[in-house]
Scaffold this motif. Structure first.
Motif, mmCIF file in Angstrom:
data_model
loop_
_atom_site.group_PDB
_atom_site.id
_atom_site.type_symbol
_atom_site.label_atom_id
_atom_site.label_comp_id
_atom_site.label_asym_id
_atom_site.label_seq_id
_atom_site.Cartn_x
_atom_site.Cartn_y
_atom_site.Cartn_z
ATOM 1 N N SER A 29 -5.050 -0.501 14.664
ATOM 2 C CA SER A 29 -5.803 0.169 13.599
ATOM 3 C C SER A 29 -7.224 -0.409 13.470
ATOM 4 O O SER A 29 -8.216 0.312 13.453
ATOM 5 N N VAL A 30 -7.297 -1.738 13.388
ATOM 6 C CA VAL A 30 -8.607 -2.380 13.183
ATOM 7 C C VAL A 30 -9.499 -2.176 14.408
ATOM 8 O O VAL A 30 -10.650 -1.729 14.298
ATOM 9 N N MET A 31 -8.964 -2.479 15.599
ATOM 10 C CA MET A 31 -9.815 -2.478 16.785
ATOM 11 C C MET A 31 -10.248 -1.074 17.199
ATOM 12 O O MET A 31 -11.370 -0.884 17.653
ATOM 13 N N VAL A 90 -2.250 7.839 10.398
ATOM 14 C CA VAL A 90 -1.137 6.895 10.586
ATOM 15 C C VAL A 90 -1.191 5.817 9.494
ATOM 16 O O VAL A 90 -0.175 5.430 8.928
ATOM 17 N N TYR A 91 -2.408 5.350 9.153
ATOM 18 C CA TYR A 91 -2.530 4.279 8.148
ATOM 19 C C TYR A 91 -2.028 4.756 6.783
ATOM 20 O O TYR A 91 -1.316 4.022 6.084
ATOM 21 N N ALA A 92 -2.377 5.987 6.429
ATOM 22 C CA ALA A 92 -1.930 6.527 5.127
ATOM 23 C C ALA A 92 -0.405 6.577 5.082
ATOM 24 O O ALA A 92 0.204 6.275 4.039
ATOM 25 N N LEU A 93 0.215 6.917 6.208
ATOM 26 C CA LEU A 93 1.689 6.960 6.245
ATOM 27 C C LEU A 93 2.266 5.541 6.192
ATOM 28 O O LEU A 93 3.235 5.280 5.474
ATOM 29 N N ARG A 94 1.644 4.608 6.933
ATOM 30 C CA ARG A 94 2.123 3.216 6.905
ATOM 31 C C ARG A 94 2.086 2.673 5.489
ATOM 32 O O ARG A 94 2.978 1.945 5.070
ATOM 33 N N ASP A 95 1.035 3.048 4.755
ATOM 34 C CA ASP A 95 0.855 2.522 3.402
ATOM 35 C C ASP A 95 2.005 2.889 2.469
ATOM 36 O O ASP A 95 2.350 2.132 1.577
ATOM 37 N N LEU A 112 0.487 -2.914 15.012
ATOM 38 C CA LEU A 112 -0.135 -1.765 14.330
ATOM 39 C C LEU A 112 -1.438 -2.156 13.648
ATOM 40 O O LEU A 112 -2.394 -1.373 13.623
ATOM 41 N N ILE A 113 -1.496 -3.365 13.103
ATOM 42 C CA ILE A 113 -2.755 -3.815 12.475
ATOM 43 C C ILE A 113 -3.840 -3.927 13.546
ATOM 44 O O ILE A 113 -4.963 -3.439 13.369
ATOM 45 N N ALA A 114 -3.490 -4.551 14.680
ATOM 46 C CA ALA A 114 -4.491 -4.746 15.753
ATOM 47 C C ALA A 114 -5.015 -3.399 16.257
ATOM 48 O O ALA A 114 -6.228 -3.217 16.436
ATOM 49 N N LYS A 126 -18.379 -6.220 10.729
ATOM 50 C CA LYS A 126 -17.315 -7.083 10.221
ATOM 51 C C LYS A 126 -16.189 -6.241 9.656
ATOM 52 O O LYS A 126 -16.398 -5.081 9.273
ATOM 53 N N HIS A 127 -15.013 -6.820 9.597
ATOM 54 C CA HIS A 127 -13.861 -6.102 9.037
ATOM 55 C C HIS A 127 -12.932 -7.134 8.424
ATOM 56 O O HIS A 127 -12.783 -8.232 8.948
ATOM 57 N N SER A 128 -12.326 -6.763 7.304
ATOM 58 C CA SER A 128 -11.350 -7.661 6.703
ATOM 59 C C SER A 128 -10.000 -6.955 6.702
ATOM 60 O O SER A 128 -9.937 -5.733 6.534
ATOM 61 N N THR A 129 -8.925 -7.718 6.908
ATOM 62 C CA THR A 129 -7.614 -7.077 6.912
ATOM 63 C C THR A 129 -7.119 -6.810 5.483
ATOM 64 O O THR A 129 -5.991 -6.384 5.299
ATOM 65 N N GLY A 130 -7.951 -7.073 4.483
ATOM 66 C CA GLY A 130 -7.645 -6.616 3.121
ATOM 67 C C GLY A 130 -7.274 -7.725 2.163
ATOM 68 O O GLY A 130 -6.322 -8.459 2.397
HETATM 69 N N1 URA Z 1 -6.987 -3.030 7.929
HETATM 70 C C1 URA Z 1 -6.962 -1.967 8.756
HETATM 71 O O1 URA Z 1 -7.993 -1.346 8.982
HETATM 72 N N2 URA Z 1 -5.823 -1.594 9.328
HETATM 73 C C2 URA Z 1 -4.672 -2.248 9.117
HETATM 74 O O2 URA Z 1 -3.663 -1.865 9.678
HETATM 75 C C3 URA Z 1 -4.680 -3.336 8.252
HETATM 76 C C4 URA Z 1 -5.854 -3.721 7.663
#
Ligand code: URA
Length: 416
Positions: free
Chosen positions: A178-180, A159-164, A174-176, A77-81
């Motif tokens: 990153s998660v997938m 890439v995620y650390a930079l996006r943050d 970018l979310i899709a 499972k994964h949550s987008t936060g």
């Molecule tokens: N969760 C992630 O793993 N990546 C994203 O980009 C957003 C939420």
């Protein structure tokens, strides 16, 4: 070549696999700078990506590191936060107590959203397991939660650390990707994604969330993975507790069947959907099995077994809190998840920088939740932590009205 690629992104032109690979792999090897990547990420946020570019980037992200394989059917499972989201701990305990084998790789808190790994470390759970330890544990007790290994999707990590820190977190493409890429590299056959929607989430509307869900499902299909997305509300915090060890206390309460709040209902529904995907049983039957796992205490016992196995200790002692009182009587209409998430972070429960230390016992406990009645002078919430904060922010997060508000279901929609 890199100037031409940046130019193409800027004009919203379609890029080939080789161009995408050159640029993103170049970023991983430090040949492309943070500044150059930021320009491209901002262009992606503004112009989007074609479906083929998204598929290509998923492939490039996966190939940036290791891929894991298990010799038994897996579900993840994964949550987008979200804020107060401790469903992983409840759901995995329920599933493992029902015989599902489940290995979950989780992350740390960054920004105002929490991370499962920090919650577990707050009670001394060892989250740095080797592949061999993971396999032994999943065979012994059915559930494992470990930190994402260093070489799993390193491109996403960078890439995620930079996006943050560059305001480029909320692009659906970018979310899709990153998660997938993380979930596929992690070896899951079946994937449930909790797409958070609302004020406290990356995605603000159900329409956008549906687009994101459709995109992730089509990426899953390409890799022969079954992906189910639950669109769930994240306007108000999930449950009553926000923090690290403070959230563990609520996990124990839900697993002991002591609270029936939005956390309970989301965990129950998520566990039922996952059990149904994993076993093929009808959702109605899966719901009955999940209820039995909670009511019998089996799921609670599994959580305790898991904590002990990974070396944790459930000895949580909180300091005296600051109490926030209601200045008027009425029903709680809403509680600002994002505001309380960042307040909890400032109290010490989260990180403003990736390498900052956490105060594990800092956070917030809501004494009143949405739809509850509060009398003037009653406690709305309690703040824990050593850092001093503007307590008016806590008070202002609660919107109170005279009439009882309508209680909306936590799950908006489940998309398969
Ligand atoms: N969760 C992630 O793993 N990546 C994203 O980009 C957003 C939420």
């Amino acid at each position: 070549m890199k100037e031409q690629i940046i130019e193409k992104f800027n004009l919203g032109k379609t890029l080939t696999y080789d161009e995408l690979s050159y640029f993103f792999n170049g970023y991983l090897s430090n040949d492309i700078t943070d500044e150059e990547m930021t320009i491209v990420l901002k262009d992606i946020c503004a112009n989007g990506l074609s479906e083929q570019e998204i598929f290509d980037l998923v492939d490039i992200f996966i190939k940036s590191g290791d891929t894991l394989h298990f010799d038994f059917p897996t579900i993840d499972k994964h949550s987008t936060g979200g804020v107060g989201d401790k469903t992983t701990l409840v759901v995995l305990s329920i599933l493992a107590s029902c015989g599902v084998k489940i290995v979950k790789m989780s992350g740390r808190a960054l920004g105002y959203t929490g991370g499962t790994i920090d919650k577990l470390e707050s009670i001394g759970v060892n989250v740095n397991l080797t592949y061999e330890e993971v396999l032994k544990q999943v065979n012994d007790i059915g559930m494992v939660i470990t930190s994402q290994t260093k070489n799993l999707c390193p491109m996403d990590k960078k890439v995620y650390a930079l996006r943050d820190v560059t305001g480029t977190t909320n692009s659906l493409a970018l979310i899709a990707i990153s998660v997938m890429s993380k979930k596929i590299a992690g070896g899951a056959d079946n994937i449930l994604i909790d797409v958070k929607v609302g004020r406290g989430a990356l995605v603000r509307t159900a329409k956008e969330a549906k687009k994101l869900a459709d995109l992730m499902i089509s990426i899953g299909k390409k890799y022969n993975k079954k992906v189910v997305c639950m669109l769930t509300r994240m306007d108000n915090p999930l449950g009553n507790n926000i923090g690290n060890s403070i959230e563990i206390l609520e996990v124990l309460d839900v697993l002991k069947d002591k609270v029936r709040n939005n956390l309970y209902y989301l965990s129950y529904e998520m566990a039922s959907v996952m059990l149904s995907i994993y076993t093929g049983m009808k959702i109605r039957d899966a719901r009955n099995v999940v209820i039995e796992a909670i009511e019998s205490g089996k799921a609670y016992d599994k959580f305790i077994e898991f904590v002990n196995y990974q070396g944790g200790k459930l000895e949580i002692r909180l300091e005296r809190p600051i109490e926030i009182y209601a200045k008027e009587s009425g029903f709680i209409k809403s509680i600002d998840a994002k505001e309380l998430g960042s307040l909890s972070m400032e109290l010490g429960a989260g990180r403003s920088l990736a390498n900052k230390n956490i105060d594990y016992n800092a956070g917030i406990i809501l004494e009143k939740n949405v739809c509850d009645f509060v009398s003037r002078g009653e406690t709305l919430c309690m703040l824990y932590g050593k850092n001093s904060v503007d307590i008016n922010r806590a008070f202002k997060s609660f919107k109170i009205q005279k009439n009882r508000p309508y209680m909306k279901s936590i799950v908006i929609k489940t998309i398969k």
